[in-house]
Enzyme design. Structure first.
Site, PDB file in Angstrom:
ATOM      1  N   ASN A   1      85.388  36.346  29.713  1.00 32.10           N
ATOM      2  CA  ASN A   1      86.087  35.467  28.771  1.00 32.10           C
ATOM      3  C   ASN A   1      85.237  34.224  28.526  1.00 32.10           C
ATOM      4  O   ASN A   1      84.490  33.785  29.406  1.00 32.10           O
ATOM      5  CB  ASN A   1      87.450  35.057  29.330  1.00 32.10           C
ATOM      6  CG  ASN A   1      88.238  34.201  28.351  1.00 32.10           C
ATOM      7  OD1 ASN A   1      88.333  34.529  27.168  1.00 32.10           O
ATOM      8  ND2 ASN A   1      88.804  33.107  28.817  1.00 32.10           N
TER       9      ASN A   1
ATOM     10  N   HIS B   1      85.738  30.200  27.458  1.00 33.41           N
ATOM     11  CA  HIS B   1      86.775  29.171  27.391  1.00 33.41           C
ATOM     12  C   HIS B   1      86.150  27.842  26.976  1.00 33.41           C
ATOM     13  O   HIS B   1      85.118  27.447  27.528  1.00 33.41           O
ATOM     14  CB  HIS B   1      87.459  29.015  28.749  1.00 33.41           C
ATOM     15  CG  HIS B   1      88.539  27.978  28.744  1.00 33.41           C
ATOM     16  ND1 HIS B   1      89.730  28.163  28.074  1.00 33.41           N
ATOM     17  CD2 HIS B   1      88.603  26.738  29.293  1.00 33.41           C
ATOM     18  CE1 HIS B   1      90.477  27.083  28.218  1.00 33.41           C
ATOM     19  NE2 HIS B   1      89.825  26.201  28.958  1.00 33.41           N
TER      20      HIS B   1
ATOM     21  N   SER C   1      82.818  27.406  29.203  1.00 33.26           N
ATOM     22  CA  SER C   1      82.557  28.229  30.393  1.00 33.26           C
ATOM     23  C   SER C   1      82.734  29.702  30.053  1.00 33.26           C
ATOM     24  O   SER C   1      83.669  30.072  29.337  1.00 33.26           O
ATOM     25  CB  SER C   1      83.544  27.882  31.520  1.00 33.26           C
ATOM     26  OG  SER C   1      83.608  26.502  31.772  1.00 33.26           O
TER      27      SER C   1
END
Length: 233
Positions: free
Chosen positions: A112, A114, A141
């Site tokens: 993911n 972010h 991140s």
């Protein structure tokens, strides 16, 4: 053989686009085989269709439970040859928490991006929350996904200076430029088998400690970005 990828989107899919562009440039040894969404109007689906990539979209409200929705996504992803040990799943603005059942289907293979320096400002408004808080450093991140929101082990982070009184949109725009660098970089490392999770730490083989930006885009990225993933002027 290129690593097969599934990408989950709920909106514009600009991070999907950044990964596709780096695949086309030969920087990532991977192939996006299917793009899935819980929203039929997600522009990320259109990005996929323009490239002839398979798409799947169903409103999650049509399913009896979160588990049922995720089980269907696992089935669709598997139908495209993406399974544990051979492929990976990328979240590119997918605005739903994944169930433990989904994560067990792809252990240590769900990434993911972010828009905040985790563990600060988890949730759906990372950049806006950072601007409202008045931080002096903000950023983004890439992390492996676990059962807690924005919590899994961090692969790479990029930091940018935040100015007092700067609006959330201006800060988010600078962060987004770096998202488009660090996410493809992390995917490239994953596809090359260069990532290893040891507890809370992600080891990146043959990496360097940090990359600094320039006057046009002041930033610090750790581990260092490699050629082909540096910010464009």
């Amino acid at each position: 053989m290129p690593m097969p990828l599934a990408v989950l989107v709920s909106g514009g899919g600009s991070n999907l686009q950044s990964v596709l562009d780096k695949i086309d440039a030969g920087c990532i040894d991977a192939e996006v085989r299917v793009v899935l969404s819980n929203k039929a109007d997600a522009f990320g689906l259109e990005r996929a269709k323009k490239r002839g990539i398979a798409t799947w979209s169903r409103p999650h409200t049509e399913f009896s439970s979160r588990q049922a929705f995720d089980a269907e996504m696992v089935r669709v992803i598997g139908d495209h040859g993406i399974c544990s040990g051979t492929g990976a799943v990328l979240l590119a603005g997918f605005m739903r928490m994944l169930t433990p059942e989904f994560l067990r289907a792809f252990p240590e293979a769900v990434l993911n991006i972010h828009p905040a320096l985790l563990p600060s400002f988890p949730g759906t408004h990372g950049a806006a929350d950072a601007a409202a808080y008045g931080v002096r450093l903000a950023g983004c991140s890439v992390h492996f996904v676990d059962e807690i929101m924005d919590h899994g082990p961090v692969v790479i982070q990029a930091a940018v200076p935040a100015q007092p009184g700067e609006g959330a949109d201006a800060l988010a725009a600078r962060i987004l430029k770096l998202e488009h660098c660090i996410y493809p970089q992390a995917v490239a490392w994953l596809a090359a088998g260069r990532l290893k999770i040891e507890g809370r730490h992600v080891m990146v083989r043959r990496s360097h400690p940090a990359t600094c930006g320039n006057a046009d885009l002041p930033c610090l990225v750790s581990p260092a970005l490699e050629p082909g993933f540096l910010p464009e002027p």
